[in-house]
Design a protein around this motif. Structure first.
Motif, PDB file in Angstrom:
ATOM      1  N   GLN A   1     -13.484   7.672   6.648  1.00 52.12           N
ATOM      2  CA  GLN A   1     -14.484   7.001   7.465  1.00 52.12           C
ATOM      3  C   GLN A   1     -13.886   5.953   8.403  1.00 52.12           C
ATOM      4  N   GLY A   2     -12.708   5.425   8.041  1.00 51.86           N
ATOM      5  CA  GLY A   2     -12.142   4.334   8.818  1.00 51.86           C
ATOM      6  C   GLY A   2     -12.878   3.033   8.634  1.00 51.86           C
ATOM      7  N   ASP A   3     -13.201   2.694   7.383  1.00 53.91           N
ATOM      8  CA  ASP A   3     -13.976   1.489   7.111  1.00 53.91           C
ATOM      9  C   ASP A   3     -13.224   0.219   7.521  1.00 53.91           C
ATOM     10  N   PRO A   4     -13.894  -0.736   8.145  1.00 49.09           N
ATOM     11  CA  PRO A   4     -13.256  -2.001   8.526  1.00 49.09           C
ATOM     12  C   PRO A   4     -12.658  -2.723   7.327  1.00 49.09           C
ATOM     13  N   THR A   5     -11.584  -3.450   7.568  1.00 53.38           N
ATOM     14  CA  THR A   5     -10.819  -4.280   6.626  1.00 53.38           C
ATOM     15  C   THR A   5      -9.954  -3.464   5.662  1.00 53.38           C
ATOM     16  N   PHE A   6      -9.877  -2.158   5.849  1.00 51.64           N
ATOM     17  CA  PHE A   6      -9.091  -1.315   4.945  1.00 51.64           C
ATOM     18  C   PHE A   6      -7.882  -0.687   5.640  1.00 51.64           C
ATOM     19  N   ALA A   7      -7.289  -1.370   6.615  1.00 46.09           N
ATOM     20  CA  ALA A   7      -6.237  -0.762   7.422  1.00 46.09           C
ATOM     21  C   ALA A   7      -5.065  -0.245   6.583  1.00 46.09           C
ATOM     22  N   SER A   8      -4.460  -1.109   5.771  1.00 48.56           N
ATOM     23  CA  SER A   8      -3.275  -0.686   5.017  1.00 48.56           C
ATOM     24  C   SER A   8      -3.622   0.388   3.996  1.00 48.56           C
ATOM     25  N   TYR A   9      -4.764   0.241   3.362  1.00 47.58           N
ATOM     26  CA  TYR A   9      -5.225   1.216   2.362  1.00 47.58           C
ATOM     27  C   TYR A   9      -5.499   2.566   3.015  1.00 47.58           C
ATOM     28  N   ALA A  10      -6.208   2.560   4.144  1.00 46.42           N
ATOM     29  CA  ALA A  10      -6.531   3.808   4.830  1.00 46.42           C
ATOM     30  C   ALA A  10      -5.269   4.516   5.303  1.00 46.42           C
ATOM     31  N   MET A  11      -4.311   3.758   5.843  1.00 52.28           N
ATOM     32  CA  MET A  11      -3.052   4.351   6.286  1.00 52.28           C
ATOM     33  C   MET A  11      -2.331   5.032   5.132  1.00 52.28           C
ATOM     34  N   ALA A  12      -2.302   4.361   3.974  1.00 55.51           N
ATOM     35  CA  ALA A  12      -1.617   4.920   2.803  1.00 55.51           C
ATOM     36  C   ALA A  12      -2.318   6.175   2.303  1.00 55.51           C
ATOM     37  N   LYS A  13      -3.635   6.143   2.239  1.00 60.68           N
ATOM     38  CA  LYS A  13      -4.380   7.282   1.706  1.00 60.68           C
ATOM     39  C   LYS A  13      -4.283   8.507   2.620  1.00 60.68           C
ATOM     40  N   GLU A  14      -4.290   8.293   3.925  1.00 59.09           N
ATOM     41  CA  GLU A  14      -4.143   9.433   4.823  1.00 59.09           C
ATOM     42  C   GLU A  14      -2.721   9.992   4.787  1.00 59.09           C
ATOM     43  N   ALA A  15      -1.731   9.145   4.533  1.00 60.63           N
ATOM     44  CA  ALA A  15      -0.368   9.635   4.340  1.00 60.63           C
ATOM     45  C   ALA A  15      -0.290  10.544   3.114  1.00 60.63           C
ATOM     46  N   ILE A  16      -1.010  10.185   2.072  1.00 67.36           N
ATOM     47  CA  ILE A  16      -1.037  11.016   0.864  1.00 67.36           C
ATOM     48  C   ILE A  16      -1.635  12.382   1.172  1.00 67.36           C
ATOM     49  N   ARG A  17      -2.672  12.414   1.996  1.00 70.19           N
ATOM     50  CA  ARG A  17      -3.268  13.713   2.345  1.00 70.19           C
ATOM     51  C   ARG A  17      -2.286  14.576   3.131  1.00 70.19           C
ATOM     52  N   GLY A  18      -1.516  13.970   4.035  1.00 67.78           N
ATOM     53  CA  GLY A  18      -0.508  14.733   4.757  1.00 67.78           C
ATOM     54  C   GLY A  18       0.563  15.284   3.831  1.00 67.78           C
ATOM     55  N   LEU A  19       1.046  14.461   2.920  1.00 60.61           N
ATOM     56  CA  LEU A  19       2.035  14.889   1.929  1.00 60.61           C
ATOM     57  C   LEU A  19       1.495  16.047   1.095  1.00 60.61           C
TER      58      LEU A  19
ATOM     59  N   ALA B   1       0.820  -1.205   0.000  1.00 58.47           N
ATOM     60  CA  ALA B   1       0.000   0.000   0.000  1.00 58.47           C
ATOM     61  C   ALA B   1       0.858   1.260   0.000  1.00 58.47           C
ATOM     62  N   TYR B   2       1.938   1.249   0.768  1.00 58.07           N
ATOM     63  CA  TYR B   2       2.777   2.442   0.862  1.00 58.07           C
ATOM     64  C   TYR B   2       3.630   2.652  -0.385  1.00 58.07           C
ATOM     65  N   ARG B   3       4.170   1.578  -0.934  1.00 57.56           N
ATOM     66  CA  ARG B   3       5.002   1.741  -2.126  1.00 57.56           C
ATOM     67  C   ARG B   3       4.186   2.223  -3.317  1.00 57.56           C
ATOM     68  N   SER B   4       2.967   1.715  -3.463  1.00 59.31           N
ATOM     69  CA  SER B   4       2.137   2.092  -4.612  1.00 59.31           C
ATOM     70  C   SER B   4       1.358   3.379  -4.378  1.00 59.31           C
ATOM     71  N   GLY B   5       1.242   3.792  -3.112  1.00 58.61           N
ATOM     72  CA  GLY B   5       0.474   4.985  -2.781  1.00 58.61           C
ATOM     73  C   GLY B   5       1.336   6.193  -2.441  1.00 58.61           C
ATOM     74  N   PRO B   6       1.609   6.435  -1.148  1.00 61.46           N
ATOM     75  CA  PRO B   6       2.337   7.652  -0.782  1.00 61.46           C
ATOM     76  C   PRO B   6       3.760   7.725  -1.326  1.00 61.46           C
TER      77      PRO B   6
END
Length: 250
Positions: free
Chosen positions: A145-163, A109-114
């Motif tokens: 939203q913090g949807d269940p089962t999306f831990a790695s995806y949610a972490m990556a997407k919120e990192a993108i928002r910070g960047l 998730a991190y390599r392909s996202g943030p």
């Protein structure tokens, strides 16, 4: 034709939201470079753009590889001589409950996202400074939203928002705007997931005030075309929720 004489690079442009964005940018007059790992999908999108009278170029590559990202930017410059718009859309991830999420899931998730977003922004910066261009990064209402089962995806997407927020502050002096969109669209991946989980499809529809998932081109792509145009020239560091009001209800 708000984007006439503009050049855009869209990662993951062969299908889903990326394809919708590429089509909408081309419809507004931009020359579009679309990248991804599957050449046939890229060629199909490029052919559709050409069929509408637009200009498109394809580059096969994996955003997880820094050398591939550098090549995508270099090919954009070689083909069209400029870079005005960068859309970081590509993202890979797997769905698991938090206690089952592995380091490999996080790394994907991190390599392909943030990290991919970071690398593309760095590679594009000299040309975006020259054009006083615009960057659109992809977040997710799922992460908000913090949807269940999306831990790695949610972490990556919120990192993108910070960047994105940091870049908006640092690059504003260059005239570069950097924003995030959080789309909820009926992409092929979303369609497969909802078909496999009909109970979630019903719940999702009930959670969207507008009652439907967005169309990748009409609802998401056209919004991105507006966002990178001069009509939105005073907006930077923002998160645009293109999800039919879903996060109002969660």
């Amino acid at each position: 034709m708000r984007l006439k004489r503009k050049v855009a690079l869209v990662t993951g442009g062969g299908q889903g939201v990326g394809r919708g964005i590429a089509l909408a940018l081309a419809t507004e007059g931009a020359a579009v470079v679309i990248t991804g790992r599957t050449e046939s999908k890229l060629k199909d999108t490029a052919a559709e753009i050409a069929g509408r009278g637009g200009r498109a170029h394809t580059v096969v590559g994996d955003v997880c590889e820094r050398s591939d990202v550098d090549h995508m930017v270099a090919q954009t410059l070689r083909e069209f001589g400029a870079l005005d718009v960068l859309v970081n859309n590509a993202q890979s991830s797997v769905q698991r409950r938090l206690e089952q999420t592995s380091y490999d899931d996080l790394e994907l998730a991190y390599r392909s996202g943030p990290l991919a977003t970071f690398h593309a922004m760095q590679a594009a910066l000299p040309w975006l400074r020259e054009s006083r261009g615009s960057v659109v990064n992809l977040g997710s209402s799922t992460a908000v939203q913090g949807d269940p089962t999306f831990a790695s995806y949610a972490m990556a997407k919120e990192a993108i928002r910070g960047l994105t927020r940091v870049a908006a502050r640092e690059w504003g002096t260059y005239g570069i705007r950097v924003n995030v969109i959080c789309p909820a669209a009926l992409s092929p991946a979303a369609e497969l997931y909802l078909t496999a989980h009909p109970e979630h499809a019903e719940r999702l529809a009930a959670d969207i005030p507008l009652g439907r998932l967005g169309d990748p081109e009409e609802d998401i792509g056209r919004a991105v075309a507006a966002l990178v145009s001069d009509d939105m020239a005073y907006l930077t560091g923002a998160t645009l929720m293109l999800e039919g009001g879903r996060t109002l209800i969660g």
